[in-house]
Design a protein around this motif. Structure first.
Motif, PDB file in Angstrom:
ATOM      1  N   GLY A  30       0.788  -1.220   0.000  1.00 52.52           N
ATOM      2  CA  GLY A  30       0.000   0.000   0.000  1.00 52.52           C
ATOM      3  C   GLY A  30       0.817   1.266   0.000  1.00 52.52           C
ATOM      4  O   GLY A  30       0.497   2.219  -0.712  1.00 52.52           O
ATOM      5  N   THR A  31       1.884   1.292   0.798  1.00 50.57           N
ATOM      6  CA  THR A  31       2.676   2.516   0.921  1.00 50.57           C
ATOM      7  C   THR A  31       4.048   2.402   0.284  1.00 50.57           C
ATOM      8  O   THR A  31       4.687   3.424   0.019  1.00 50.57           O
ATOM      9  N   ASP A  32       4.540   1.176   0.040  1.00 47.80           N
ATOM     10  CA  ASP A  32       5.910   0.972  -0.419  1.00 47.80           C
ATOM     11  C   ASP A  32       5.962   0.564  -1.883  1.00 47.80           C
ATOM     12  O   ASP A  32       4.998   0.009  -2.434  1.00 47.80           O
ATOM     13  N   ARG A  33       7.130   0.812  -2.468  1.00 49.07           N
ATOM     14  CA  ARG A  33       7.448   0.330  -3.817  1.00 49.07           C
ATOM     15  C   ARG A  33       8.781  -0.407  -3.717  1.00 49.07           C
ATOM     16  O   ARG A  33       9.804   0.210  -3.396  1.00 49.07           O
ATOM     17  N   PHE A  34       8.729  -1.708  -3.988  1.00 50.64           N
ATOM     18  CA  PHE A  34       9.932  -2.538  -3.894  1.00 50.64           C
ATOM     19  C   PHE A  34      10.326  -2.990  -5.290  1.00 50.64           C
ATOM     20  O   PHE A  34       9.489  -3.461  -6.069  1.00 50.64           O
TER      21      PHE A  34
END
Length: 398
Positions: A30-34
């Motif tokens: 939801g909040t992160d981009r990996f």
């Protein structure tokens, strides 16, 4: 910032155990981009600014946002996220609040430890379209190609997985990364309440200063657990006239798209093989020197996207055939996923071997390149093999 593209982020012997896997384990949906690649690992947390959706070209919007963040005092801003398959659909790109880099997962000794098993395996699976309908669509496409309407189209199908439980996206991401730590593993928001997660084998393009690298893949064979059979399948793929023709179409398109940007573009005459845990692919690595070093990675990616490896050729008729044959919206599938910094350097990956998560549903995607010499049954079997990566990772192997 990462080391130059095409070079390891750090030699294996100097990589501290747990440096890269710590970023993998810290991922929050939801909040992160990996994003991980054979060269580096990126965890981008939060959203400081979104790239707007308006009439300006996407590259101009990205440059504008990055310039604004730099003017606001951020010394090294970047954007990360996804660009969809459809040319008129909005990209989901953002400048994160914080960025953490690490060496490649493949250099972290802890990646050899087993990942957590799926917590839930009670998936209900629905095909769209059903395998027999997909086979019929491939047969109809082959007939159109033999009639000379187009040379290639990539037709996809989906599996919709539903469960009483929300998907464990951190666990799914970890299993994908542990399965192929030298590949391109990603998890990024793809729309309101949606997350795109996958493990792609294919780099679309990367740029470091005045240098570019592209690695088109086309032509596929399933792996075998039997070593002798696996080697035979790899050797047969290298000699397959159908697969070599399919691969050549993609390489020609890459050459045509990148040559205007380059003073030098080196493309080998014959493909080599790359392997994932489930598949063999024909692979060609193209390298080039940019004529204009101000050309950014995203501009190069958009010049290539969509390649015949995910759409077909000619592009217009292939897009129309896809729209006619596929009873679903691809969304981010067969788009691109990656990042770009304010200097124009970046890394963009083809969004395949992936699924989109929304609430209690996972939609898996797989496609096959259809040419005049295709066998409809074989292309259907290829999509089945491509589904195995994601099905195994969510504990729904068939």
């Amino acid at each position: 910032m990462p080391t130059p593209l095409g070079e390891p982020a750090a030699p294996p012997e100097t990589t501290a155990p747990g440096t890269a896997t710590a970023l993998l384990n810290a991922y929050r949906p939801g909040t992160d981009r990996f994003l991980s690649s054979p060269h580096r690992t990126l965890l981008a947390r939060g959203t400081r600014a979104e790239v707007p959706y308006d009439e300006r070209p996407l590259t101009r919007r990205v440059r504008s946002v990055l310039a604004e963040r730099r003017a606001a005092g951020e010394p090294e801003p970047l954007v990360a996220g996804s660009v969809p398959f459809a040319p008129d659909a909005p990209a989901v790109l953002a400048v994160p609040e914080s960025v953490r880099w690490a060496p490649a997962l493949r250099h972290d000794p802890l990646i050899a430890l087993p990942p957590p098993a799926p917590a839930h395996t009670d998936w209900r699976i629905r095909e769209e379209p059903a395998a027999e309908r997909y086979t019929e669509a491939v047969a109809a496409a082959v007939a159109r190609m033999r009639a000379g309407e187009l040379r290639k189209a990539v037709l996809a199908r989906t599996l919709e997985l539903t469960s009483p439980h929300r998907p464990d996206l951190p666990g799914l991401l970890a299993r994908l990364a542990h399965r192929d730590p030298a590949g391109y593993t990603f998890a990024v928001p793809s729309g309101s309440g949606r997350t795109l997660v996958g493990a792609s084998p294919e780099l679309l393009v990367s740029r470091s200063g005045g240098q570019l690298l592209a690695n088109p893949l086309a032509g596929t064979a399933p792996r075998s657990a039997d070593l002798a059979e696996d080697v035979q399948r790899a050797a047969a793929l290298l000699e397959s006239a159908k697969d070599l023709d399919e691969h050549a179409l993609v390489v020609d398109a890459v050459r045509e798209a990148l040559a205007p940007y380059c003073t030098r573009l080196d493309i080998p005459e014959r493909p080599t093989l790359v392997r994932t845990a489930a598949l063999w692919h024909l692979s060609t690595t193209a390298t080039g020197t940019l004529a204009d070093p101000s050309v950014c990675a995203l501009e190069l990616a958009l010049a290539l996207h969509p390649t015949p490896a995910v759409c077909g050729t000619p592009t217009g008729p292939a897009r129309q055939l896809i729209a006619d044959a596929e009873p679903f919206d691809r969304g981010a599938y067969t788009g691109v996923v990656g990042w770009q910094d304010a200097e124009g350097d970046g890394e963009w990956v083809v969004a395949i071997r992936c699924a989109e998560a929304e609430e209690n549903t996972l939609r898996l995607f797989a496609g096959a390149g259809v040419v005049a010499g295709s066998s409809p049954a074989a292309e259907t079997a290829e999509t089945t093999a491509k589904f195995r990566t994601m099905l195994g990772a969510v504990g729904a192997a068939r």
